[in-house]
Write an enzyme that holds these catalytic residues in place. Structure first.
Site, PDB file in Angstrom:
ATOM      1  N   ARG A  10      32.674   7.863  17.673  1.00  0.00           N
ATOM      2  CA  ARG A  10      33.908   8.318  17.146  1.00  0.00           C
ATOM      3  C   ARG A  10      34.781   7.092  17.671  1.00  0.00           C
ATOM      4  O   ARG A  10      34.827   6.550  18.829  1.00  0.00           O
ATOM      5  CB  ARG A  10      34.716   9.549  17.844  1.00  0.00           C
ATOM      6  CG  ARG A  10      35.980   9.677  17.215  1.00  0.00           C
ATOM      7  CD  ARG A  10      36.639  10.971  17.786  1.00  0.00           C
ATOM      8  NE  ARG A  10      37.788  11.767  17.181  1.00  0.00           N
ATOM      9  CZ  ARG A  10      38.999  11.106  17.281  1.00  0.00           C
ATOM     10  NH1 ARG A  10      39.112   9.904  18.132  1.00  0.00           N
ATOM     11  NH2 ARG A  10      39.857  11.420  16.717  1.00  0.00           N
ATOM     12  N   HIS A  11      35.726   6.475  16.614  1.00  0.00           N
ATOM     13  CA  HIS A  11      36.526   5.579  17.096  1.00  0.00           C
ATOM     14  C   HIS A  11      37.404   5.743  18.240  1.00  0.00           C
ATOM     15  O   HIS A  11      37.761   7.116  18.483  1.00  0.00           O
ATOM     16  CB  HIS A  11      37.485   5.089  15.640  1.00  0.00           C
ATOM     17  CG  HIS A  11      38.388   6.215  15.447  1.00  0.00           C
ATOM     18  ND1 HIS A  11      39.802   6.314  16.175  1.00  0.00           N
ATOM     19  CD2 HIS A  11      38.482   6.961  14.491  1.00  0.00           C
ATOM     20  CE1 HIS A  11      40.207   7.192  15.657  1.00  0.00           C
ATOM     21  NE2 HIS A  11      39.572   7.745  14.708  1.00  0.00           N
ATOM     22  N   THR A  23      44.666  11.613  10.285  1.00  0.00           N
ATOM     23  CA  THR A  23      44.525  10.195   9.868  1.00  0.00           C
ATOM     24  C   THR A  23      43.174  10.092   9.011  1.00  0.00           C
ATOM     25  O   THR A  23      42.183  10.319   9.707  1.00  0.00           O
ATOM     26  CB  THR A  23      44.417   9.327  10.969  1.00  0.00           C
ATOM     27  OG1 THR A  23      45.372   9.565  12.064  1.00  0.00           O
ATOM     28  CG2 THR A  23      44.552   7.957  10.928  1.00  0.00           C
ATOM     29  N   GLY A  24      43.481   9.738   7.660  1.00  0.00           N
ATOM     30  CA  GLY A  24      42.466   9.769   6.972  1.00  0.00           C
ATOM     31  C   GLY A  24      42.403   8.429   6.577  1.00  0.00           C
ATOM     32  O   GLY A  24      41.573   7.701   7.085  1.00  0.00           O
ATOM     33  N   ARG A  67      39.920   1.095  12.430  1.00  0.00           N
ATOM     34  CA  ARG A  67      39.674   1.737  13.590  1.00  0.00           C
ATOM     35  C   ARG A  67      38.163   1.688  13.829  1.00  0.00           C
ATOM     36  O   ARG A  67      37.944   1.286  14.963  1.00  0.00           O
ATOM     37  CB  ARG A  67      40.518   2.902  13.714  1.00  0.00           C
ATOM     38  CG  ARG A  67      40.252   3.866  12.724  1.00  0.00           C
ATOM     39  CD  ARG A  67      41.448   5.050  12.857  1.00  0.00           C
ATOM     40  NE  ARG A  67      41.084   6.003  11.725  1.00  0.00           N
ATOM     41  CZ  ARG A  67      41.671   6.041  10.929  1.00  0.00           C
ATOM     42  NH1 ARG A  67      42.332   4.940  10.380  1.00  0.00           N
ATOM     43  NH2 ARG A  67      41.493   6.774   9.733  1.00  0.00           N
ATOM     44  N   GLU A  97      36.787   9.005   7.170  1.00  0.00           N
ATOM     45  CA  GLU A  97      37.504   9.989   7.299  1.00  0.00           C
ATOM     46  C   GLU A  97      37.851  11.005   6.418  1.00  0.00           C
ATOM     47  O   GLU A  97      37.734  10.653   5.312  1.00  0.00           O
ATOM     48  CB  GLU A  97      38.718   9.537   8.378  1.00  0.00           C
ATOM     49  CG  GLU A  97      38.542   8.845   9.408  1.00  0.00           C
ATOM     50  CD  GLU A  97      37.774   7.471   9.444  1.00  0.00           C
ATOM     51  OE1 GLU A  97      37.694   6.845  10.523  1.00  0.00           O
ATOM     52  OE2 GLU A  97      37.419   6.828   8.235  1.00  0.00           O
ATOM     53  N   TRP A  98      38.102  12.191   6.906  1.00  0.00           N
ATOM     54  CA  TRP A  98      38.480  13.332   5.746  1.00  0.00           C
ATOM     55  C   TRP A  98      39.577  12.816   4.914  1.00  0.00           C
ATOM     56  O   TRP A  98      40.445  12.169   5.600  1.00  0.00           O
ATOM     57  CB  TRP A  98      38.683  14.619   6.621  1.00  0.00           C
ATOM     58  CG  TRP A  98      38.894  15.744   5.732  1.00  0.00           C
ATOM     59  CD1 TRP A  98      39.645  16.007   4.593  1.00  0.00           C
ATOM     60  CD2 TRP A  98      38.259  17.083   6.059  1.00  0.00           C
ATOM     61  NE1 TRP A  98      39.520  17.401   4.300  1.00  0.00           N
ATOM     62  CE2 TRP A  98      38.749  17.886   4.985  1.00  0.00           C
ATOM     63  CE3 TRP A  98      37.531  17.488   6.990  1.00  0.00           C
ATOM     64  CZ2 TRP A  98      38.222  19.104   5.115  1.00  0.00           C
ATOM     65  CZ3 TRP A  98      37.052  18.684   6.836  1.00  0.00           C
ATOM     66  CH2 TRP A  98      37.403  19.889   5.981  1.00  0.00           C
ATOM     67  N   GLY A  99      39.641  13.031   3.517  1.00  0.00           N
ATOM     68  CA  GLY A  99      40.752  12.656   2.720  1.00  0.00           C
ATOM     69  C   GLY A  99      41.791  13.765   2.972  1.00  0.00           C
ATOM     70  O   GLY A  99      41.613  14.762   2.089  1.00  0.00           O
ATOM     71  N   TYR A 100      42.918  13.636   3.610  1.00  0.00           N
ATOM     72  CA  TYR A 100      43.757  14.535   3.881  1.00  0.00           C
ATOM     73  C   TYR A 100      44.894  14.526   2.857  1.00  0.00           C
ATOM     74  O   TYR A 100      45.620  15.530   2.792  1.00  0.00           O
ATOM     75  CB  TYR A 100      44.651  14.054   5.320  1.00  0.00           C
ATOM     76  CG  TYR A 100      43.776  14.338   6.611  1.00  0.00           C
ATOM     77  CD1 TYR A 100      43.499  15.568   6.702  1.00  0.00           C
ATOM     78  CD2 TYR A 100      43.286  13.233   7.296  1.00  0.00           C
ATOM     79  CE1 TYR A 100      42.471  15.984   7.897  1.00  0.00           C
ATOM     80  CE2 TYR A 100      42.355  13.723   8.372  1.00  0.00           C
ATOM     81  CZ  TYR A 100      42.025  14.800   8.446  1.00  0.00           C
ATOM     82  OH  TYR A 100      41.112  15.143   9.978  1.00  0.00           O
TER      83      TYR A 100
END
Length: 187
Positions: A10-11, A23-24, A67, A97-100
């Site tokens: 994980r970053h 944060t997406g 990141r 990352e998930w698209g929020y």
């Protein structure tokens, strides 16, 4: 040689992960502490004879977010003397990352308040894993993803890894894989 492995990295810490914002796609850099976290992890875990031995890696998947890119570089910074030319590094949206969407940069409490004000979630509270994320508004509206959409793109990567490693499950060849991305799924 041993059974192939998959490592998930994980970053490091960002300002938004520190304060709990979703944060997406936003390009939020690592904090100085986040950079230190990654360097320390790299020194402890990555290198010849360590848990993540560069000579055993065959593929690295990296999220395109800055990141994650910086985490990748810092994590492997101590491997300057280790051969990495045999490693296939893939920067891919598949592990992004998930698209929020609408909720990009929001705190979980803001999401709940917004949904309540719009008359949503009357029967049960918001759960990102069940409800997913709505698209953002306006001409630059960000795409929100459902858990199913995230699962589909991650399943593609899992399938690739299985196909890569399956012929070597008895250690016939070094085919370890490293994924560098985010934790995801807040809410």
């Amino acid at each position: 040689m041993s059974t192939p492995r998959v490592f998930l990295a994980r970053h490091g810490e960002t300002e938004w992960t520190l304060n709990g914002r979703h944060t997406g796609i936003s390009e939020i850099p690592l904090t100085p502490h986040g950079e230190t976290q990654v360097r320390q992890a790299g020194r402890s875990l990555v290198g010849p004879g360590r848990l993540i031995d560069p000579s055993r890696l065959t593929r690295i998947y990296v999220s395109p977010r800055v990141r994650a890119q910086n985490t990748f570089l810092l994590l492997l910074a101590g491997c300057a003397g280790a051969p990495l030319e045999h490693v296939n590094v893939l920067v891919t949206e598949e592990i992004a990352e998930w698209g929020y969407g609408r909720y990009e940069g929001w705190f979980p409490a803001q999401i709940r308040e917004d949904r309540k004000a719009r008359g949503l979630d009357k029967e049960r509270p918001f759960d990102i894993w069940r409800d997913g994320c709505e698209d953002g508004e306006g001409p630059e509206g960000l795409k929100g993803e459902s858990a199913e959409e995230v699962r589909v793109r991650l399943d593609k990567v899992i399938k690739e890894i299985r196909e890569l490693q399956a012929p070597y499950m008895n250690g016939e060849k070094n085919v370890d894989v490293l994924l560098v991305g985010a934790g995801g799924g807040g809410g």
